[in-house]
Design a protein around this motif. Structure first.
Motif, PDB file in Angstrom:
ATOM      1  N   ASP A 122       2.302  -9.472   3.769  1.00 53.95           N
ATOM      2  CA  ASP A 122       3.076  -8.343   3.220  1.00 53.95           C
ATOM      3  C   ASP A 122       3.086  -8.373   1.696  1.00 53.95           C
ATOM      4  OD1 ASP A 122       3.662  -7.384   5.722  1.00 53.95           O
ATOM      5  OD2 ASP A 122       5.715  -8.162   5.766  1.00 53.95           O
ATOM      6  N   SER A 123       3.274  -9.557   1.126  1.00 57.79           N
ATOM      7  CA  SER A 123       3.292  -9.661  -0.332  1.00 57.79           C
ATOM      8  C   SER A 123       1.914  -9.341  -0.907  1.00 57.79           C
ATOM      9  CB  SER A 123       3.766 -11.043  -0.787  1.00 57.79           C
ATOM     10  OG  SER A 123       2.824 -12.037  -0.446  1.00 57.79           O
ATOM     11  N   GLY A 124       0.862  -9.739  -0.211  1.00 57.09           N
ATOM     12  CA  GLY A 124      -0.496  -9.409  -0.639  1.00 57.09           C
ATOM     13  C   GLY A 124      -0.763  -7.923  -0.572  1.00 57.09           C
ATOM     14  N   TYR A 125      -0.285  -7.281   0.496  1.00 60.04           N
ATOM     15  CA  TYR A 125      -0.466  -5.838   0.639  1.00 60.04           C
ATOM     16  C   TYR A 125       0.248  -5.091  -0.485  1.00 60.04           C
ATOM     17  CZ  TYR A 125      -0.130  -1.110   2.429  1.00 60.04           C
ATOM     18  OH  TYR A 125      -0.199   0.257   2.557  1.00 60.04           O
ATOM     19  N   THR A 126       1.461  -5.505  -0.797  1.00 61.61           N
ATOM     20  CA  THR A 126       2.214  -4.865  -1.881  1.00 61.61           C
ATOM     21  C   THR A 126       1.477  -4.993  -3.204  1.00 61.61           C
ATOM     22  OG1 THR A 126       4.300  -5.326  -0.751  1.00 61.61           O
ATOM     23  CG2 THR A 126       4.425  -4.852  -3.110  1.00 61.61           C
ATOM     24  N   LEU A 127       0.941  -6.163  -3.470  1.00 61.36           N
ATOM     25  CA  LEU A 127       0.182  -6.384  -4.700  1.00 61.36           C
ATOM     26  C   LEU A 127      -1.087  -5.528  -4.721  1.00 61.36           C
ATOM     27  CD1 LEU A 127       0.583  -8.067  -7.224  1.00 61.36           C
ATOM     28  CD2 LEU A 127      -0.764  -9.874  -6.151  1.00 61.36           C
ATOM     29  N   CYS A 128      -1.740  -5.383  -3.566  1.00 60.83           N
ATOM     30  CA  CYS A 128      -2.933  -4.524  -3.471  1.00 60.83           C
ATOM     31  C   CYS A 128      -2.602  -3.081  -3.834  1.00 60.83           C
ATOM     32  CB  CYS A 128      -3.521  -4.569  -2.060  1.00 60.83           C
ATOM     33  SG  CYS A 128      -4.425  -6.061  -1.672  1.00 60.83           S
ATOM     34  N   VAL A 129      -1.533  -2.572  -3.272  1.00 57.90           N
ATOM     35  CA  VAL A 129      -1.129  -1.188  -3.547  1.00 57.90           C
ATOM     36  C   VAL A 129      -0.774  -1.028  -5.023  1.00 57.90           C
ATOM     37  CG1 VAL A 129       0.628   0.560  -3.063  1.00 57.90           C
ATOM     38  CG2 VAL A 129      -0.381  -0.744  -1.190  1.00 57.90           C
ATOM     39  N   LEU A 130      -0.047  -1.967  -5.558  1.00 55.51           N
ATOM     40  CA  LEU A 130       0.389  -1.907  -6.943  1.00 55.51           C
ATOM     41  C   LEU A 130      -0.787  -1.927  -7.915  1.00 55.51           C
ATOM     42  CD1 LEU A 130       3.043  -1.869  -8.584  1.00 55.51           C
ATOM     43  CD2 LEU A 130       2.893  -4.355  -8.664  1.00 55.51           C
ATOM     44  N   MET A 131      -1.802  -2.747  -7.601  1.00 48.81           N
ATOM     45  CA  MET A 131      -2.932  -2.921  -8.514  1.00 48.81           C
ATOM     46  C   MET A 131      -4.137  -2.062  -8.158  1.00 48.81           C
ATOM     47  SD  MET A 131      -1.532  -4.814 -10.643  1.00 48.81           S
ATOM     48  CE  MET A 131      -2.932  -4.830 -11.729  1.00 48.81           C
ATOM     49  N   GLY A 132      -4.086  -1.351  -7.041  1.00 45.90           N
ATOM     50  CA  GLY A 132      -5.203  -0.486  -6.656  1.00 45.90           C
ATOM     51  C   GLY A 132      -6.426  -1.258  -6.200  1.00 45.90           C
ATOM     52  N   GLU A 133      -6.221  -2.359  -5.521  1.00 39.89           N
ATOM     53  CA  GLU A 133      -7.324  -3.189  -5.017  1.00 39.89           C
ATOM     54  C   GLU A 133      -7.252  -3.238  -3.498  1.00 39.89           C
ATOM     55  OE1 GLU A 133      -9.753  -4.553  -6.764  1.00 39.89           O
ATOM     56  OE2 GLU A 133      -8.953  -4.138  -8.760  1.00 39.89           O
ATOM     57  N   ARG A 134      -8.359  -3.598  -2.862  1.00 37.31           N
ATOM     58  CA  ARG A 134      -8.406  -3.668  -1.404  1.00 37.31           C
ATOM     59  C   ARG A 134      -8.198  -5.082  -0.880  1.00 37.31           C
ATOM     60  NH1 ARG A 134     -12.719  -0.202   1.399  1.00 37.31           N
ATOM     61  NH2 ARG A 134     -11.073   1.176   2.069  1.00 37.31           N
ATOM     62  N   CYS A 135      -8.366  -6.073  -1.709  1.00 36.90           N
ATOM     63  CA  CYS A 135      -8.265  -7.473  -1.312  1.00 36.90           C
ATOM     64  C   CYS A 135      -7.118  -8.119  -2.100  1.00 36.90           C
ATOM     65  CB  CYS A 135      -9.598  -8.163  -1.620  1.00 36.90           C
ATOM     66  SG  CYS A 135      -9.575  -9.949  -1.488  1.00 36.90           S
ATOM     67  N   ALA A 136      -6.291  -8.889  -1.408  1.00 40.92           N
ATOM     68  CA  ALA A 136      -5.135  -9.502  -2.068  1.00 40.92           C
ATOM     69  C   ALA A 136      -5.552 -10.453  -3.174  1.00 40.92           C
ATOM     70  CB  ALA A 136      -4.271 -10.232  -1.033  1.00 40.92           C
ATOM     71  N   ARG A 137      -6.612 -11.213  -2.969  1.00 39.99           N
ATOM     72  CA  ARG A 137      -7.066 -12.147  -4.001  1.00 39.99           C
ATOM     73  C   ARG A 137      -7.518 -11.374  -5.243  1.00 39.99           C
ATOM     74  NH1 ARG A 137      -7.636 -17.332  -3.405  1.00 39.99           N
ATOM     75  NH2 ARG A 137      -7.617 -17.123  -1.161  1.00 39.99           N
ATOM     76  N   GLU A 138      -8.246 -10.281  -5.039  1.00 35.22           N
ATOM     77  CA  GLU A 138      -8.666  -9.452  -6.174  1.00 35.22           C
ATOM     78  C   GLU A 138      -7.468  -8.801  -6.847  1.00 35.22           C
ATOM     79  OE1 GLU A 138     -11.514  -6.691  -4.651  1.00 35.22           O
ATOM     80  OE2 GLU A 138     -13.014  -8.242  -4.283  1.00 35.22           O
ATOM     81  N   ALA A 139      -6.484  -8.400  -6.062  1.00 42.54           N
ATOM     82  CA  ALA A 139      -5.275  -7.804  -6.633  1.00 42.54           C
ATOM     83  C   ALA A 139      -4.523  -8.820  -7.486  1.00 42.54           C
ATOM     84  CB  ALA A 139      -4.374  -7.277  -5.518  1.00 42.54           C
TER      85      ALA A 139
END
Length: 100
Positions: A38-55
């Motif tokens: 969930d925290s990775g998904y939130t970061l993805c949405v916030l940063m506009g990335e598809r992968c949590a590590r990339e976000a």
């Protein structure tokens, strides 16, 4: 382009890193894994990335950068100076008002 508030990016990145540590300590715990994802998904949405590590990497770059640098990285091209758009040249009538 709208950029997220740096304070919010920092908060979400801290949250993601904290859950990452907990998840690595107990990888079999489904509740921990769900919170990490969930925290990775939130970061993805916030940063506009598809992968949590990339976000997470994008968030770290964003927090280190200025607004101009971030926009340059988003566009993937070097930042240039302002471009002046000019229309067609205007003709100037040099005749006197009496000669019209």
């Amino acid at each position: 382009m709208l950029l997220p508030a740096k304070a919010e990016v920092a908060r979400q990145l801290r949250r993601y890193r904290a859950w990452e540590r907990v998840m690595l300590a107990s990888p079999g715990d489904r509740t921990v894994r769900a919170s990490f994802e969930d925290s990775g998904y939130t970061l993805c949405v916030l940063m506009g990335e598809r992968c949590a590590r990339e976000a997470a990497e994008a968030a770290e770059r964003y927090l280190r950068s200025t607004v101009g640098t971030c926009l340059q990285e988003q566009n993937g091209r070097p930042r240039t100076t302002a471009v002046v758009h000019r229309g067609p040249p205007m003709t100037v009538d040099h005749r006197s008002p009496a000669g019209r």
